[in-house]
Write a protein that holds these residues in place. Sequence first.
Motif, mmCIF file in Angstrom:
data_model
loop_
_atom_site.group_PDB
_atom_site.id
_atom_site.type_symbol
_atom_site.label_atom_id
_atom_site.label_comp_id
_atom_site.label_asym_id
_atom_site.label_seq_id
_atom_site.Cartn_x
_atom_site.Cartn_y
_atom_site.Cartn_z
ATOM 1 N N SER A 149 0.808 -1.216 0.000
ATOM 2 C CA SER A 149 0.000 0.000 0.000
ATOM 3 C C SER A 149 0.842 1.267 0.000
ATOM 4 N N SER A 150 2.007 1.244 0.640
ATOM 5 C CA SER A 150 2.800 2.466 0.747
ATOM 6 C C SER A 150 3.655 2.735 -0.482
ATOM 7 N N SER A 160 5.720 -4.656 3.044
ATOM 8 C CA SER A 160 6.362 -5.779 2.352
ATOM 9 C C SER A 160 7.866 -5.528 2.374
ATOM 10 N N SER A 161 8.618 -6.384 1.732
ATOM 11 C CA SER A 161 10.067 -6.190 1.698
ATOM 12 C C SER A 161 10.438 -4.923 0.938
ATOM 13 N N ASP A 162 9.527 -4.386 0.135
ATOM 14 C CA ASP A 162 9.804 -3.163 -0.612
ATOM 15 C C ASP A 162 9.750 -1.919 0.268
#
Length: 80
Positions: A17-18, A50-52
């Motif tokens: 989402s971010s 997430s990892s991102d």
Amino acid sequence: MKQGIHPDYHEVVFQDSSTGAKFLAGSTKHSDETTEFEGKTYPLIRVEISSDSHPFYTGKQKFTQADGAVDRFNKKYGLK
């Protein structure tokens, strides 16, 4: 294996989402929302982190100072 007791395992797209980053993974989660990913339509699951976007993986992690025990040890034994 017994029939009818296992959840439906299928490919879904997770979207951070971010950052908006998307990745394809297998899951038993269901969603009414769908998205196009690499030319195919998949169910879309939105995630907050997430990892991102996680600080540990992006290198933007904040480190706290270890002022307490380490400094006392160094003072006690005259190090540094």
